[in-house]
Write a protein that holds these residues in place. Structure first.
Motif, PDB file in Angstrom:
ATOM      1  N   LYS A   1       0.898  -1.299  -0.119  1.00  0.00           N
ATOM      2  CA  LYS A   1      -0.062   0.078   0.012  1.00  0.00           C
ATOM      3  C   LYS A   1       0.875   1.262  -0.153  1.00  0.00           C
TER       4      LYS A   1
ATOM      5  N   THR B   1      -7.353   1.653  -1.210  1.00  0.00           N
ATOM      6  CA  THR B   1      -6.288   2.783  -1.323  1.00  0.00           C
ATOM      7  C   THR B   1      -5.819   3.065  -2.811  1.00  0.00           C
TER       8      THR B   1
ATOM      9  N   ASP C   1      -8.825  -2.689   2.494  1.00  0.00           N
ATOM     10  CA  ASP C   1      -8.212  -1.542   2.564  1.00  0.00           C
ATOM     11  C   ASP C   1      -7.168  -1.100   1.263  1.00  0.00           C
TER      12      ASP C   1
ATOM     13  N   GLU D   1      -9.732  -7.913   5.732  1.00  0.00           N
ATOM     14  CA  GLU D   1     -10.006  -6.620   6.184  1.00  0.00           C
ATOM     15  C   GLU D   1      -8.807  -5.917   5.391  1.00  0.00           C
ATOM     16  N   GLN D   2      -7.579  -6.312   5.463  1.00  0.00           N
ATOM     17  CA  GLN D   2      -6.478  -5.501   4.899  1.00  0.00           C
ATOM     18  C   GLN D   2      -6.553  -5.571   3.530  1.00  0.00           C
TER      19      GLN D   2
END
Length: 596
Positions: A211, A240, A236, A232-233
């Motif tokens: 990220k 991004t 995310d 979840e990541q």
């Protein structure tokens, strides 16, 4: 040491010979492509200007181009100073220890050659800043396959490629979470557009690392991989990248409807390609929700998921009217409403698998589309007159796969070819209804149907055919090969057939442009057949002889003596090959050989 290198799954791109910087395993190799050879005397060619030599080298095959670099320093200089020529090579290291003090690293650090494609397989990658400083500034595509590397070292490698790297592939690599968290980042991979992680466990920290590194990714591909909790990541990470991300592959992962729901609702995300093959936690309602919130999707892979119902397909076509490619598993091919494709006028690639294999009454009318370019049908049984009617209304198909299908009337398949005169790719793998008479015009000319005489269109009339797959069509023999006449055929798959040197002799005479030949598991293929393949196919680049139990060391002699373009050879499980013959094959610099 020079060996050939080739990716056989790539039916669209061509690979060529490989150049090694050292000897044995773990040596650097370079791979490339392309057609044509030249013949002239050394005296004449040495007198040509560099511009003319460069133009000649552009027309060489990769094995010949690699030989050019070893002929003299002048020719080597011409190649390494020409970016287009050097971009045809792939730097490949296998089973090597990559550290600045290592032999291979020192050779590469001092070379003037530049490589845009770098592939490291089963290597230990330690800290080697000198090496990566010399080769990293040119690297556009980097693949790490089953390598041992720390997060700090990975970051160091990527730092050296920050100005050029566009594609990064990481396979079978496990990272320690806490070390990733502690890794310092002082750069970004602005040009990196594609990230592939395959057969790996992806820690949350790994997503956080990339990220920070990759602000402009267009494609994320996670296959055969798993991630922490429900992802979840990952969500995310996608959020991004919402401004640039276009393609998301989660095939063979534990992706669920919850994950898709969160991804689909990310603000500003406009996905165009989504692959969810074998994600068994996903249901029809999850796909429809994704389609509703992401109407920009044009490529969708739902292969090996649920059996799509008629209601599902109608709703999906309403949500995704711009669809161009779709792969499906359907409960029954004959029960779908025509509106499914009416709402998708741009669809040009369709793959469908029938999960029921119900006999009779199967119809393809629900899939009629005059713009259809590629069709893949698996495990279906076609009722009488289905195929001729369908292909009459879809005459623009250039690629046709009928995998493991059954037919109420096999003659329908012959009649269908009369509507597919532009066919270039034909896959009839595991078609048990096909026998030698399928290719024999005389047999079909004598058949009289109840209402009209069969207007026979022999398969040999498909003059544009470049690829033919007849593997595991168990009733085919030499008689079928003797009926094949395809002047443009480049690839043929004959695995598991009862063929001998008689059929091979005719095949190489009538299909002289063949480059890829697969005859593995053909137990009657002998040394004479190998002689015909190697001597008469001047463009032969790939030869698969795995489990051809009748070949002996004489076949190795034919390969070494006659194969000038061969870059990939498989002789696994050939019990009559001696250890001396295998050693000899290993010494052939241009050929990558699979041995056992």
């Amino acid at each position: 040491m020079v060996r050939g290198a080739m990716d056989v799954s790539s039916t669209a791109s061509e690979t060529g010979a490989t150049e090694d910087a050292g000897g044995g395993s773990g040596t650097p190799t370079a791979t490339a492509t392309t057609p044509t050879t030249i013949t002239t005397t050394n005296a004449t060619i040495h007198s040509l200007p560099n511009e003319v030599l460069t133009e000649i080298f552009h027309n060489l095959r990769v094995p010949d181009l690699a030989s050019v670099r070893q002929t003299c320093s002048l020719w080597n200089e011409i190649v390494i100073n020409n970016r287009t020529l050097m971009n045809r090579f792939v730097l490949s290291l296998r089973s090597a220890r990559i550290v600045d003090s290592g032999e291979h690293a020192q050779v590469l650090a001092n070379t003037r050659s530049t490589f845009e494609k770098v592939c490291l397989k089963a290597c230990y990658i330690g800290s080697a800043p000198v090496l990566w400083h010399s080769i990293g500034s040119h690297t556009v595509e980097l693949t790490l396959n089953d390598c041992t590397i720390s997060a700090e070292t990975l970051v160091g490698v990527l730092r050296s490629t920050r100005e050029t790297l566009r594609t990064l592939t990481i396979k079978s690599t496990k990272f320690e979470e806490h070390r990733i968290y502690n890794t310092h980042i002082d750069f970004r991979l602005e040009r990196l557009h594609s990230l592939t992680i395959r057969s790996s466990y992806v820690y949350d920290a790994f997503f956080q690392l990339f990220k920070r590194l990759c602000p402009n990714l267009k494609a994320i591909k996670l296959t055969f991989s798993s991630f922490e909790r429900w992802g979840e990541q990952l969500v995310d990470f996608v959020a991004t990248l919402s401004a640039t991300l276009e393609a998301l592959t989660l095939s063979y992962t534990k992706a669920t409807g919850v994950l898709l729901q969160h991804i689909g609702r990310i603000e500003n995300l406009r996905l165009r390609k989504v692959s969810l093959k074998s994600c068994f936690g996903i249901k029809e309602s999850d796909i429809l929700l994704l389609a509703r919130v992401q109407p920009t999707i044009v490529h969708l892979n739902l292969d090996n998921l649920f059996s799509a119902s008629e209601q599902f397909l109608q709703a999906l076509s309403a949500f995704l009217p711009q669809m161009k490619r779709i792969k499906l598993r359907v409960s029954r091919i004959g029960n779908l409403h025509r509106s499914f494709l009416v709402n998708m006028p741009q669809l040009n690639y369709l793959k469908i698998t029938d999960s029921t294999q119900t006999k009779g009454n199967l119809d393809l009318s629900a899939y009629e589309n005059p713009y259809l370019d590629k069709l893949f049908v698996s495990a279906a049984m076609f009722s009488r007159n289905t195929l001729p009617r369908f292909f009459e209304r879809c005459p623009n198909i250039r690629s046709l796969t009928l995998y493991q299908c059954m037919y109420e009337n096999i003659h329908d398949l012959q009649l269908a070819f009369s509507h597919l005169k532009g066919l270039e790719y034909l896959n009839l793998q595991r078609t048990t209804d096909i026998g030698d008479s399928f290719f024999n015009r005389d047999v079909f000319d004598t058949i009289v149907m109840p209402f009209e005489r069969v207007r026979f269109y022999p398969i040999a009339n498909l003059r544009k055919l470049c690829y033919l797959n007849l593997s595991h069509c168990r009733d085919l023999s030499d008689q079928a090969l003797m009926a094949l006449r395809f002047p443009m055929l480049r690839k043929i798959d004959l695995r598991g057939l009862h063929i001998t040197e008689a059929g091979i002799e005719t095949l190489v005479r009538d299909c002289p442009q063949l480059e890829y030949v697969l005859v593995d598991a053909c137990k009657r293929v002998c040394d004479t057949a190998v002689l015909y393949l190697c001597r008469d196919l001047r463009n032969l680049r790939l030869l698969n002889l795995e489990s051809c139990k009748s070949i002996t060391d004489l076949s190795v002699e034919h390969i070494v003596r006659h194969c000038r373009s061969l870059v990939w050879l498989n002789v696994l499980n050939c019990p009559q090959l001696s250890s001396e013959a295998k050693t000899r094959l290993k010494s052939v610099r241009m050929i990558r050989t699979l041995l056992m």
